[in-house]
Enzyme design. Sequence first.
Site, mmCIF file in Angstrom:
data_model
loop_
_atom_site.group_PDB
_atom_site.id
_atom_site.type_symbol
_atom_site.label_atom_id
_atom_site.label_comp_id
_atom_site.label_asym_id
_atom_site.label_seq_id
_atom_site.Cartn_x
_atom_site.Cartn_y
_atom_site.Cartn_z
ATOM 1 N N GLU A 61 0.731 -1.293 -0.101
ATOM 2 C CA GLU A 61 0.059 -0.135 0.198
ATOM 3 C C GLU A 61 0.935 1.369 0.229
ATOM 4 O O GLU A 61 0.685 2.171 0.504
ATOM 5 C CB GLU A 61 -0.985 0.116 1.009
HETATM 6 N N1 CAA Z 1 -6.044 11.611 -4.375
HETATM 7 C C1 CAA Z 1 -6.710 12.272 -5.712
HETATM 8 N N2 CAA Z 1 -6.062 12.324 -6.861
HETATM 9 C C2 CAA Z 1 -4.621 11.921 -6.518
HETATM 10 C C3 CAA Z 1 -3.916 11.441 -5.415
HETATM 11 C C4 CAA Z 1 -4.772 11.245 -4.402
HETATM 12 N N3 CAA Z 1 -4.464 10.936 -3.104
HETATM 13 N N4 CAA Z 1 -2.641 11.268 -5.542
HETATM 14 C C5 CAA Z 1 -2.385 11.500 -6.837
HETATM 15 N N5 CAA Z 1 -3.715 12.214 -7.473
HETATM 16 C C6 CAA Z 1 -3.909 12.386 -8.912
HETATM 17 C C7 CAA Z 1 -2.968 13.479 -9.126
HETATM 18 O O1 CAA Z 1 -3.453 14.537 -8.902
HETATM 19 C C8 CAA Z 1 -2.815 13.349 -10.630
HETATM 20 O O2 CAA Z 1 -4.082 13.815 -11.277
HETATM 21 P P1 CAA Z 1 -3.964 15.213 -12.149
HETATM 22 O O3 CAA Z 1 -2.931 14.689 -13.511
HETATM 23 O O4 CAA Z 1 -5.206 15.504 -12.722
HETATM 24 O O5 CAA Z 1 -3.042 16.390 -11.553
HETATM 25 C C9 CAA Z 1 -2.663 11.955 -11.061
HETATM 26 O O6 CAA Z 1 -3.593 11.342 -9.834
HETATM 27 C C10 CAA Z 1 -1.436 11.270 -10.992
HETATM 28 O O7 CAA Z 1 -0.697 11.708 -10.088
HETATM 29 P P2 CAA Z 1 0.814 11.986 -9.906
HETATM 30 O O8 CAA Z 1 1.384 12.917 -11.121
HETATM 31 O O9 CAA Z 1 1.143 12.281 -8.275
HETATM 32 O O10 CAA Z 1 1.557 10.634 -10.142
HETATM 33 P P3 CAA Z 1 2.692 9.891 -9.724
HETATM 34 O O11 CAA Z 1 2.915 9.027 -11.065
HETATM 35 O O12 CAA Z 1 3.840 10.954 -9.608
HETATM 36 O O13 CAA Z 1 2.625 9.002 -8.593
HETATM 37 C C11 CAA Z 1 2.617 8.196 -6.392
HETATM 38 C C12 CAA Z 1 2.339 9.116 -7.303
HETATM 39 C C13 CAA Z 1 2.206 8.795 -5.095
HETATM 40 C C14 CAA Z 1 4.042 7.803 -6.393
HETATM 41 C C15 CAA Z 1 1.635 6.889 -6.688
HETATM 42 O O14 CAA Z 1 1.954 6.274 -8.079
HETATM 43 C C16 CAA Z 1 1.604 5.752 -5.671
HETATM 44 O O15 CAA Z 1 0.934 6.156 -4.655
HETATM 45 N N6 CAA Z 1 2.241 4.734 -5.750
HETATM 46 C C17 CAA Z 1 2.210 3.774 -4.859
HETATM 47 C C18 CAA Z 1 1.124 2.709 -5.339
HETATM 48 C C19 CAA Z 1 0.555 2.018 -4.282
HETATM 49 O O16 CAA Z 1 0.513 2.285 -3.025
HETATM 50 N N7 CAA Z 1 0.508 0.755 -4.333
HETATM 51 C C20 CAA Z 1 -0.124 -0.269 -3.624
HETATM 52 C C21 CAA Z 1 -0.737 -1.421 -4.327
HETATM 53 S S1 CAA Z 1 -2.244 -2.069 -3.404
HETATM 54 C C22 CAA Z 1 -1.937 -2.972 -2.038
HETATM 55 O O17 CAA Z 1 -0.601 -3.307 -1.621
HETATM 56 C C23 CAA Z 1 -2.897 -3.654 -1.563
HETATM 57 C C24 CAA Z 1 -2.667 -4.854 -0.867
HETATM 58 O O18 CAA Z 1 -2.791 -5.910 -1.424
HETATM 59 C C25 CAA Z 1 -2.105 -4.938 0.581
#
Ligand code: CAA
Length: 384
Positions: free
Chosen positions: A368
């Site tokens: 996550e």
């Molecule tokens: N709420 C709403 N929108 C969001 C957001 C949020 N929290 N975070 C990002 N966005 C939006 C951004 O505003 C952007 O939209 P716009 O283009 O309209 O501005 C779009 O999403 C893309 O966001 P970023 O440009 O910030 O994207 P990025 O490529 O820089 O990535 C990141 C950001 C935070 C690194 C993200 O990719 C991330 O969270 N990565 C980790 C993924 C993760 O947590 N995976 C877990 C897998 S599930 C799991 O583990 C479950 C399990 O089985 C236990």
Amino acid sequence: MHFSLSEEHLMIQKAARDFAQNDCLPGVIERDEKMIFPKEQVLKLAELGFMGMMVDPKYGGSGMDTISYVLAMEEISKIDASVSVCVSVNNSLVCWGLETFGNEAQKEKYLVPIAQGRKDGELYIGAFLLSEPEAGSDATSQRTTAEDKGDYYLLNGTKNWITNGSSASVYLVMAQTDVAKGSHGINAFIVEKNWPGVTVSAKENKMGIRGSDTHTILFNDVKVPKENRIGEDGFGFKFAMKTLAGGRIGIASQALGIASGSYELALKYAKERKAFGKEIMKHQAIQFKLADMATRIEAARMLCLKAAWEKDHHLDYTLSSSMAKVFASETAMWASTEAVQIHGGYGYVKEYHVERLMRDAKITQIYEGTSEVQRIVIGRSILK
Ligand code: CAA
């Protein structure tokens, strides 16, 4: 401002503690060793109303708040993090995602049985499919595609590290519908595991949370009806990010439980074990470790509860949930390692539980959103 829990919170905490002691502790070492999914335990949690804790009762949930969820997650995770990850994914990723962004028909058909954890007397839970072989932290790099075919989407691709991979009946799947649009071309779909073209591969043989069933899921020309898309076209990445912000409160609370479970075992052992003529608790070297553990765990608990409080009060909790997750997971790794150290040789064998807690702690720094991803989220937020 006050720091006391309500009567209702205390009751929920006690119910979770009793469940963990009576239903999770027996057999936890064997389930870990043999990688047995805790089906019986999850069915019991469904009976207790813990699989859809925060869901509105009109959709089959228990209508509890996020504070209650943190309390329950901590208690269950003290004993068995393989059970609690299943609870966390079902509650905060699947139920919350469906309740917040699904339409009425989707809620009736899927949310109701998932929140109840059962359908026709059988286990019925969900999984969240975002990660791919080449899209982990870099979650926008989705390779799974869903091609618009008019009445349906044709889903193809591979998802991995999927918690509840084989035990779930329903998957929430993120897929690219328009590569040219980048993250705005991602959609989220409700996919049933038993549909033609869905394959569940072998269970991963993991370091920790070994009872949790983690699988790679393959999609080969799976027909997904149009009505199973969640939200507006292109909402899938935002859906995933918003849902994960709440999921991180669940995993932070899991980490908190691993840390406090480790601490409780270490404290008990330090009061019993004697060395150099007195209980090791009376040696300052051990006392200082326990003092630091108690302090950091309390700080982690406060961060988890603050994030939960913000969520319950409809405030933006993206920053607080990432802070809670990074701090609690690093506390879990550190505190469980200290617990092994306090136990000495006994800490290195399975019977004393702390080695399992140490192995389980590691994943909380990874799934996550890794600790590095949490720092990205925190960094971006404080730089705004
Ligand atoms: N709420 C709403 N929108 C969001 C957001 C949020 N929290 N975070 C990002 N966005 C939006 C951004 O505003 C952007 O939209 P716009 O283009 O309209 O501005 C779009 O999403 C893309 O966001 P970023 O440009 O910030 O994207 P990025 O490529 O820089 O990535 C990141 C950001 C935070 C690194 C993200 O990719 C991330 O969270 N990565 C980790 C993924 C993760 O947590 N995976 C877990 C897998 S599930 C799991 O583990 C479950 C399990 O089985 C236990």
